[in-house]
Design a protein around this motif. Structure first.
Motif, PDB file in Angstrom:
ATOM      1  N   LEU A 251       4.714  -0.649   3.441  1.00  0.00           N
ATOM      2  CA  LEU A 251       4.489  -0.198   4.822  1.00  0.00           C
ATOM      3  C   LEU A 251       3.525  -1.124   5.563  1.00  0.00           C
ATOM      4  O   LEU A 251       3.748  -1.448   6.740  1.00  0.00           O
ATOM      5  CB  LEU A 251       3.957   1.233   4.827  1.00  0.00           C
ATOM      6  CG  LEU A 251       4.951   2.320   4.466  1.00  0.00           C
ATOM      7  CD1 LEU A 251       4.258   3.663   4.288  1.00  0.00           C
ATOM      8  CD2 LEU A 251       6.051   2.414   5.508  1.00  0.00           C
ATOM      9  N   ILE A 252       2.472  -1.536   4.910  1.00  0.00           N
ATOM     10  CA  ILE A 252       1.508  -2.458   5.546  1.00  0.00           C
ATOM     11  C   ILE A 252       2.234  -3.730   5.991  1.00  0.00           C
ATOM     12  O   ILE A 252       1.986  -4.238   7.098  1.00  0.00           O
ATOM     13  CB  ILE A 252       0.344  -2.789   4.587  1.00  0.00           C
ATOM     14  CG1 ILE A 252      -0.544  -1.551   4.386  1.00  0.00           C
ATOM     15  CG2 ILE A 252      -0.482  -3.973   5.097  1.00  0.00           C
ATOM     16  CD1 ILE A 252      -1.534  -1.695   3.251  1.00  0.00           C
ATOM     17  N   ASN A 253       3.107  -4.226   5.152  1.00  0.00           N
ATOM     18  CA  ASN A 253       3.785  -5.494   5.434  1.00  0.00           C
ATOM     19  C   ASN A 253       4.958  -5.371   6.406  1.00  0.00           C
ATOM     20  O   ASN A 253       5.409  -6.382   6.945  1.00  0.00           O
ATOM     21  CB  ASN A 253       4.276  -6.139   4.130  1.00  0.00           C
ATOM     22  CG  ASN A 253       3.126  -6.622   3.287  1.00  0.00           C
ATOM     23  OD1 ASN A 253       2.084  -7.020   3.795  1.00  0.00           O
ATOM     24  ND2 ASN A 253       3.312  -6.593   1.982  1.00  0.00           N
ATOM     25  N   THR A 254       5.430  -4.158   6.636  1.00  0.00           N
ATOM     26  CA  THR A 254       6.598  -4.000   7.505  1.00  0.00           C
ATOM     27  C   THR A 254       6.318  -3.298   8.830  1.00  0.00           C
ATOM     28  O   THR A 254       7.141  -3.360   9.736  1.00  0.00           O
ATOM     29  CB  THR A 254       7.735  -3.243   6.773  1.00  0.00           C
ATOM     30  OG1 THR A 254       7.264  -1.982   6.328  1.00  0.00           O
ATOM     31  CG2 THR A 254       8.247  -4.050   5.589  1.00  0.00           C
TER      32      THR A 254
ATOM     33  N   LEU B 214      -2.441   2.290  12.216  1.00  0.00           N
ATOM     34  CA  LEU B 214      -1.523   1.835  11.180  1.00  0.00           C
ATOM     35  C   LEU B 214      -1.436   2.865  10.053  1.00  0.00           C
ATOM     36  O   LEU B 214      -0.360   3.138   9.521  1.00  0.00           O
ATOM     37  CB  LEU B 214      -1.970   0.482  10.611  1.00  0.00           C
ATOM     38  CG  LEU B 214      -1.077  -0.110   9.515  1.00  0.00           C
ATOM     39  CD1 LEU B 214       0.339  -0.362  10.032  1.00  0.00           C
ATOM     40  CD2 LEU B 214      -1.683  -1.392   8.977  1.00  0.00           C
ATOM     41  N   LEU B 215      -2.566   3.459   9.702  1.00  0.00           N
ATOM     42  CA  LEU B 215      -2.604   4.452   8.622  1.00  0.00           C
ATOM     43  C   LEU B 215      -1.717   5.654   8.902  1.00  0.00           C
ATOM     44  O   LEU B 215      -1.143   6.237   7.989  1.00  0.00           O
ATOM     45  CB  LEU B 215      -4.037   4.957   8.414  1.00  0.00           C
ATOM     46  CG  LEU B 215      -5.027   3.994   7.789  1.00  0.00           C
ATOM     47  CD1 LEU B 215      -6.440   4.531   7.930  1.00  0.00           C
ATOM     48  CD2 LEU B 215      -4.677   3.743   6.329  1.00  0.00           C
ATOM     49  N   THR B 216      -1.627   6.035  10.150  1.00  0.00           N
ATOM     50  CA  THR B 216      -0.920   7.274  10.507  1.00  0.00           C
ATOM     51  C   THR B 216       0.442   7.034  11.150  1.00  0.00           C
ATOM     52  O   THR B 216       1.104   7.987  11.568  1.00  0.00           O
ATOM     53  CB  THR B 216      -1.792   8.128  11.444  1.00  0.00           C
ATOM     54  OG1 THR B 216      -2.114   7.367  12.607  1.00  0.00           O
ATOM     55  CG2 THR B 216      -3.074   8.562  10.734  1.00  0.00           C
ATOM     56  N   GLN B 217       0.877   5.792  11.213  1.00  0.00           N
ATOM     57  CA  GLN B 217       2.181   5.480  11.795  1.00  0.00           C
ATOM     58  C   GLN B 217       3.284   5.906  10.843  1.00  0.00           C
ATOM     59  O   GLN B 217       3.269   5.560   9.661  1.00  0.00           O
ATOM     60  CB  GLN B 217       2.276   3.981  12.079  1.00  0.00           C
ATOM     61  CG  GLN B 217       3.478   3.580  12.865  1.00  0.00           C
ATOM     62  CD  GLN B 217       3.434   2.097  13.215  1.00  0.00           C
ATOM     63  OE1 GLN B 217       2.398   1.463  13.182  1.00  0.00           O
ATOM     64  NE2 GLN B 217       4.584   1.549  13.542  1.00  0.00           N
ATOM     65  N   CYS B 218       4.237   6.671  11.365  1.00  0.00           N
ATOM     66  CA  CYS B 218       5.344   7.171  10.540  1.00  0.00           C
ATOM     67  C   CYS B 218       6.609   6.377  10.844  1.00  0.00           C
ATOM     68  O   CYS B 218       7.120   6.432  11.966  1.00  0.00           O
ATOM     69  CB  CYS B 218       5.609   8.647  10.824  1.00  0.00           C
ATOM     70  SG  CYS B 218       4.283   9.713  10.280  1.00  0.00           S
TER      71      CYS B 218
ATOM     72  N   TRP C  25       6.985   8.957   5.085  1.00  0.00           N
ATOM     73  CA  TRP C  25       5.562   9.251   5.160  1.00  0.00           C
ATOM     74  C   TRP C  25       4.790   8.059   5.696  1.00  0.00           C
ATOM     75  O   TRP C  25       5.162   6.905   5.487  1.00  0.00           O
ATOM     76  CB  TRP C  25       5.005   9.573   3.778  1.00  0.00           C
ATOM     77  CG  TRP C  25       5.362  10.912   3.252  1.00  0.00           C
ATOM     78  CD1 TRP C  25       5.781  12.002   3.960  1.00  0.00           C
ATOM     79  CD2 TRP C  25       5.311  11.321   1.893  1.00  0.00           C
ATOM     80  NE1 TRP C  25       5.993  13.060   3.123  1.00  0.00           N
ATOM     81  CE2 TRP C  25       5.713  12.672   1.843  1.00  0.00           C
ATOM     82  CE3 TRP C  25       4.968  10.682   0.711  1.00  0.00           C
ATOM     83  CZ2 TRP C  25       5.777  13.387   0.656  1.00  0.00           C
ATOM     84  CZ3 TRP C  25       5.034  11.388  -0.471  1.00  0.00           C
ATOM     85  CH2 TRP C  25       5.432  12.725  -0.498  1.00  0.00           C
ATOM     86  N   SER C  26       3.689   8.361   6.346  1.00  0.00           N
ATOM     87  CA  SER C  26       2.755   7.321   6.764  1.00  0.00           C
ATOM     88  C   SER C  26       1.960   6.861   5.541  1.00  0.00           C
ATOM     89  O   SER C  26       2.011   7.482   4.464  1.00  0.00           O
ATOM     90  CB  SER C  26       1.784   7.882   7.804  1.00  0.00           C
ATOM     91  OG  SER C  26       0.914   8.834   7.197  1.00  0.00           O
ATOM     92  N   ILE C  27       1.197   5.807   5.710  1.00  0.00           N
ATOM     93  CA  ILE C  27       0.325   5.310   4.645  1.00  0.00           C
ATOM     94  C   ILE C  27      -0.645   6.413   4.224  1.00  0.00           C
ATOM     95  O   ILE C  27      -0.853   6.666   3.031  1.00  0.00           O
ATOM     96  CB  ILE C  27      -0.417   4.050   5.121  1.00  0.00           C
ATOM     97  CG1 ILE C  27       0.572   2.890   5.302  1.00  0.00           C
ATOM     98  CG2 ILE C  27      -1.554   3.687   4.178  1.00  0.00           C
ATOM     99  CD1 ILE C  27       0.010   1.692   6.031  1.00  0.00           C
ATOM    100  N   GLN C  28      -1.228   7.076   5.187  1.00  0.00           N
ATOM    101  CA  GLN C  28      -2.211   8.121   4.894  1.00  0.00           C
ATOM    102  C   GLN C  28      -1.569   9.312   4.183  1.00  0.00           C
ATOM    103  O   GLN C  28      -2.194   9.937   3.320  1.00  0.00           O
ATOM    104  CB  GLN C  28      -2.895   8.549   6.190  1.00  0.00           C
ATOM    105  CG  GLN C  28      -4.152   9.350   5.980  1.00  0.00           C
ATOM    106  CD  GLN C  28      -5.082   9.263   7.161  1.00  0.00           C
ATOM    107  OE1 GLN C  28      -5.575   8.184   7.483  1.00  0.00           O
ATOM    108  NE2 GLN C  28      -5.335  10.380   7.813  1.00  0.00           N
ATOM    109  N   GLU C  29      -0.328   9.618   4.516  1.00  0.00           N
ATOM    110  CA  GLU C  29       0.371  10.706   3.826  1.00  0.00           C
ATOM    111  C   GLU C  29       0.660  10.346   2.364  1.00  0.00           C
ATOM    112  O   GLU C  29       0.609  11.212   1.489  1.00  0.00           O
ATOM    113  CB  GLU C  29       1.652  11.063   4.569  1.00  0.00           C
ATOM    114  CG  GLU C  29       1.378  11.805   5.865  1.00  0.00           C
ATOM    115  CD  GLU C  29       2.591  11.926   6.752  1.00  0.00           C
ATOM    116  OE1 GLU C  29       2.735  12.997   7.390  1.00  0.00           O
ATOM    117  OE2 GLU C  29       3.406  10.975   6.838  1.00  0.00           O
ATOM    118  N   HIS C  30       0.934   9.081   2.093  1.00  0.00           N
ATOM    119  CA  HIS C  30       1.091   8.651   0.693  1.00  0.00           C
ATOM    120  C   HIS C  30      -0.203   8.898  -0.073  1.00  0.00           C
ATOM    121  O   HIS C  30      -0.178   9.378  -1.215  1.00  0.00           O
ATOM    122  CB  HIS C  30       1.480   7.169   0.615  1.00  0.00           C
ATOM    123  CG  HIS C  30       2.930   6.917   0.830  1.00  0.00           C
ATOM    124  ND1 HIS C  30       3.874   7.082  -0.150  1.00  0.00           N
ATOM    125  CD2 HIS C  30       3.602   6.497   1.933  1.00  0.00           C
ATOM    126  CE1 HIS C  30       5.071   6.776   0.329  1.00  0.00           C
ATOM    127  NE2 HIS C  30       4.939   6.420   1.594  1.00  0.00           N
ATOM    128  N   ALA C  31      -1.326   8.573   0.542  1.00  0.00           N
ATOM    129  CA  ALA C  31      -2.622   8.813  -0.111  1.00  0.00           C
ATOM    130  C   ALA C  31      -2.837  10.302  -0.346  1.00  0.00           C
ATOM    131  O   ALA C  31      -3.279  10.714  -1.424  1.00  0.00           O
ATOM    132  CB  ALA C  31      -3.750   8.234   0.742  1.00  0.00           C
TER     133      ALA C  31
END
Length: 171
Positions: free
Chosen positions: A167-170, A46-50, A55-61
């Motif tokens: 992103l987490i919710n969608t 989930l963290l790396t899903q684009c 951007w993915s969640i991890q890319e936002h971080a």
């Protein structure tokens, strides 16, 4: 869930009272913990899903870490009396080139925590005179005092945390 507003579409008014300083510094100090709290329980896929070109969640971080350099640099600009703040890379080339999806999340979070702590430590050493110094923001075409600069980055942090939640919710 309603998608967060595009960052570049936002309009900003810098009218904060000086009494808001302590709360703004606390927001900035707390972002690494809020980010870790939000991301560490998530599965890596989930963290790396684009989603599309986003951007993915991890890319936002990783992007929050990338901007530590400009938040400290712009603080230096204001405190040194520069008339203009340094220009940010509006294309975010650093974030795209960093390949954050191939990195360990804990390393990204640790790097962000370390650099944000440096910024907060600098802010805590400032006095009432320092936080009123200003320089012109190149994109917004308006002066930013140090207090405004700090608030702008706190808002930017929250913007990306909201993007992550979206992103987490969608996904």
């Amino acid at each position: 869930m309603i998608a967060p507003t595009d960052w570049y579409a936002r309009e900003f008014r810098f009218e904060l009272p000086l009494e808001a300083w302590a709360g703004i510094v606390e927001r900035l100090r707390g972002t690494p913990a809020r980010l870790a709290d939000r991301l560490l329980p998530l599965p890596e896929d989930l963290l790396t899903q684009c989603p599309g070109e986003e951007w993915s969640i991890q890319e936002h971080a990783g992007h929050l870490f990338d901007l530590c350099e400009i938040e400290i640099g712009r603080l230096d600009d204001i405190l040194s009396g520069a008339p203009f703040l340094r220009i940010a890379d509006l294309e975010n080339r650093k974030t795209y080139a960093a390949n954050y999806n191939s990195r360990a999340l804990k390393d990204i979070l640790a790097s962000f925590h370390r650099e944000r702590s440096r910024f907060v430590e600098r802010l805590e050493r400032l006095d009432i005179h320092d936080i009123q110094l200003s320089a012109l923001h190149p994109r917004l075409k308006q002066p930013l005092r140090v207090i405004d600069h700090a608030w702008f980055f706190a808002e930017h942090d929250d913007h990306h945390l909201a993007q992550i939640t979206f992103l987490i919710n969608t996904l």
